[in-house]
Design a protein around this motif. Structure first.
Motif, mmCIF file in Angstrom:
data_model
loop_
_atom_site.group_PDB
_atom_site.id
_atom_site.type_symbol
_atom_site.label_atom_id
_atom_site.label_comp_id
_atom_site.label_asym_id
_atom_site.label_seq_id
_atom_site.Cartn_x
_atom_site.Cartn_y
_atom_site.Cartn_z
ATOM 1 N N LYS A 1 6.309 -8.148 -2.509
ATOM 2 C CA LYS A 1 6.207 -7.627 -1.146
ATOM 3 C C LYS A 1 6.606 -6.162 -1.021
ATOM 4 N N GLY B 1 9.226 -7.206 3.498
ATOM 5 C CA GLY B 1 8.783 -6.328 2.425
ATOM 6 C C GLY B 1 8.564 -4.925 2.937
ATOM 7 N N PRO C 1 -0.097 -3.246 2.274
ATOM 8 C CA PRO C 1 0.564 -3.977 1.186
ATOM 9 C C PRO C 1 0.089 -3.499 -0.172
ATOM 10 N N LEU D 1 -0.605 -12.207 -1.809
ATOM 11 C CA LEU D 1 0.605 -12.378 -1.015
ATOM 12 C C LEU D 1 0.675 -13.725 -0.326
ATOM 13 N N VAL E 1 5.975 -13.000 0.694
ATOM 14 C CA VAL E 1 5.821 -12.262 1.943
ATOM 15 C C VAL E 1 7.127 -12.167 2.706
#
Length: 477
Positions: free
Chosen positions: A75, A442, A451, A458, A469
């Motif tokens: 994350k 994260g 991300p 994820l 996550v």
């Protein structure tokens, strides 16, 4: 086959022709030929080799990024990559602007005061003045080391640090803190001028311990990650998301160390391959020793700890790599491999949450490596031979060990005090730690807008006590 032989012969002939050709020099408006001397060839070889070594050291940034990413959770992987990228980019600019001048400019025993923005040719009696390297070659090699010192801290502060705060730290350590330590030693400062000069051939203390001490201060300021310690106060494992990343990173760092240590000879000569051998066997010994130590402790040969053992052996040998013989290298690497296991477990117990073991690998083993010079250095069988010194174990007495101890304590104290000020100031002005909700979710989206992995990754299964996550799941599930 005949065509291949002819092609090879043509290449050899071309190389020989170029080698025998005269050099060209400018005299007024005329270009005149000068004979190509052996000295001129040596100068060219020295500069080419050190440039190649610098590239290998720069490649270590990729190794650091992969080790850190692999030993932490998915994350925050983009945040980790961004920190390592900026360590190098901001490090180059900061070191070029002021850091190189502080490190190698003329000045006093504490810091340099000339050569800002690489403009001045006035430098202290140091590696540059005593070598055949050009200023550009020497700068590129040294800036690669500066970026390495900065990026060590990233792993210890992973998963909970504001990016803007980390960016400020990275600039300050490269511009001001690390260069002062370099000036004391490689720059001809007070440690280099002691009656028994301080020895750190490639940076166990100058590079690695500096980064390790800074990492310790940063991790202490931040405090542990959410969930690292249970209600009973005992540390809980938060496994990384990719052991393959971590071990590939270890291999990249191992390769890069053949620029780090042999390149520090700053010349293309017979010392280079001998230093490569001591580097190689110390790293291997560190890996085997760490594997054995953690196996005895836990009943399992832990992969991540073994990888850190390899790095510990490499850090440990870096100071004395040209001053010890092969058996000394084995001993230093093996001892460092054992030390790193004990250090990681110790820092866990005292609530210093260091996700990748940076404090143990670089800080503790960096200090050990510098001290080991005073024990294992020898003029018999080391790469430098008669140009080396004899440490305590080889009849040289305790004078070199005493100097090494003075240097380690002085460097550690200076870095600790300055980094307390740096991180304290950053915490006061910008804040150092992200909010709790961002840490749980994260850092990638909150800090960088996207991300590091797509939703198909994820959305997978949980890792350790927290899912990828950041949604808490019951321990042991």
């Amino acid at each position: 086959m005949r065509r291949r032989l002819l092609a090879a012969a043509a290449v050899i002939a071309t190389v020989l022709a170029i080698s025998a050709a005269p050099a060209l020099a400018q005299e007024g408006n005329e270009v005149v030929a000068e004979p190509l001397t052996a000295d001129a060839v040596q100068v060219a070889l020295d500069n080419i080799w050190v440039l190649i070594a610098a590239v290998l050291v720069i490649f270590m940034q990729a190794g650091f990024a992969l080790v850190e990413a692999g030993l932490t959770r998915a994350k925050s992987v983009a945040n980790i990559m961004m920190k390592n990228l900026m360590d190098f980019c901001v490090g180059v600019l900061a070191f070029a602007a002021v850091g190189f001048a502080i490190a190698f400019g003329t000045g006093n025993d504490l810091f340099g005061t000339s050569g800002w923005f690489l403009d001045s040719a006035e430098f202290t009696k140091n590696y540059l003045a005593e070598s055949t390297l050009s200023l550009p070659t020497f700068f590129i090699f040294q800036v690669a080391f500066a970026a390495t010192a900065a990026t060590i801290v990233s792993g210890a502060m992973a998963e909970r640090t504001k990016f803007k705060s980390y960016f400020v730290y990275s600039f300050l350590i490269t511009a001001l803190v690390y260069p002062v330590v370099v000036h004391w030693t490689w720059g001809g400062g007070w440690l280099a001028n002691l009656d028994t000069p301080y020895i750190d051939f490639a940076g166990s203390s100058i590079v690695h311990m500096v980064g390790g001490i800074a990492a310790l201060v940063g991790a202490a300021y931040l405090g542990p990650r959410i969930g690292k310690y249970g209600p009973d106060g005992k540390p809980r494992a938060i496994p990384g998301h990719s052991i393959p990343f971590a071990i590939i990173g270890v291999f990249i760092l191992f390769i890069g160390w053949f620029g780090f240590n042999p390149g520090s000879q700053l010349a293309a000569d017979g010392v280079v391959p001998a230093v490569a051998v001591t580097t190689l066997i110390a790293g291997a010994a560190g890996g085997v020793a760490a594997m054995a130590a953690i196996w005895l402790k836990t009943g399992k040969p832990d992969v991540a700890m073994t990888g850190n053992g390899v790095l510990a052996g490499l850090v440990g040998i870096t100071a004395g790599t040209a001053h010890v013989n092969n058996w000394g290298a084995v001993a230093i690497g093996a001892i460092a491999g054992g030390i790193v296991v004990a250090a990681v477990l110790f820092f866990d117990r005292v609530r210093i949450d260091d996700p990748v073991g940076a404090v143990s690998v670089h800080g503790v083993c960096g200090a050990f490596g510098a001290l080991a010079v005073g024990l294992f250095a020898t003029t018999d069988g080391s790469p430098l031979g008669a140009d080396s010194v004899d440490g305590l174990f080889y009849g040289g007495g305790a004078s070199q060990l005493a100097t090494q101890a003075i240097g380690v304590v002085a460097i550690a104290a200076f870095v600790a005090v300055t980094m307390v000020i740096v991180f304290g100031g950053i915490k006061l002005v910008l804040g150092l730690r992200v909010p709790e909700e961002e840490e749980l979710a994260g850092l990638d989206v909150a800090e960088h807008g996207a991300p590091g992995y797509g939703p198909d990754v994820l959305g997978g299964s949980g890792i350790g006590d927290f899912s990828l996550v950041g949604v808490p799941v019951p321990a042991g599930k």
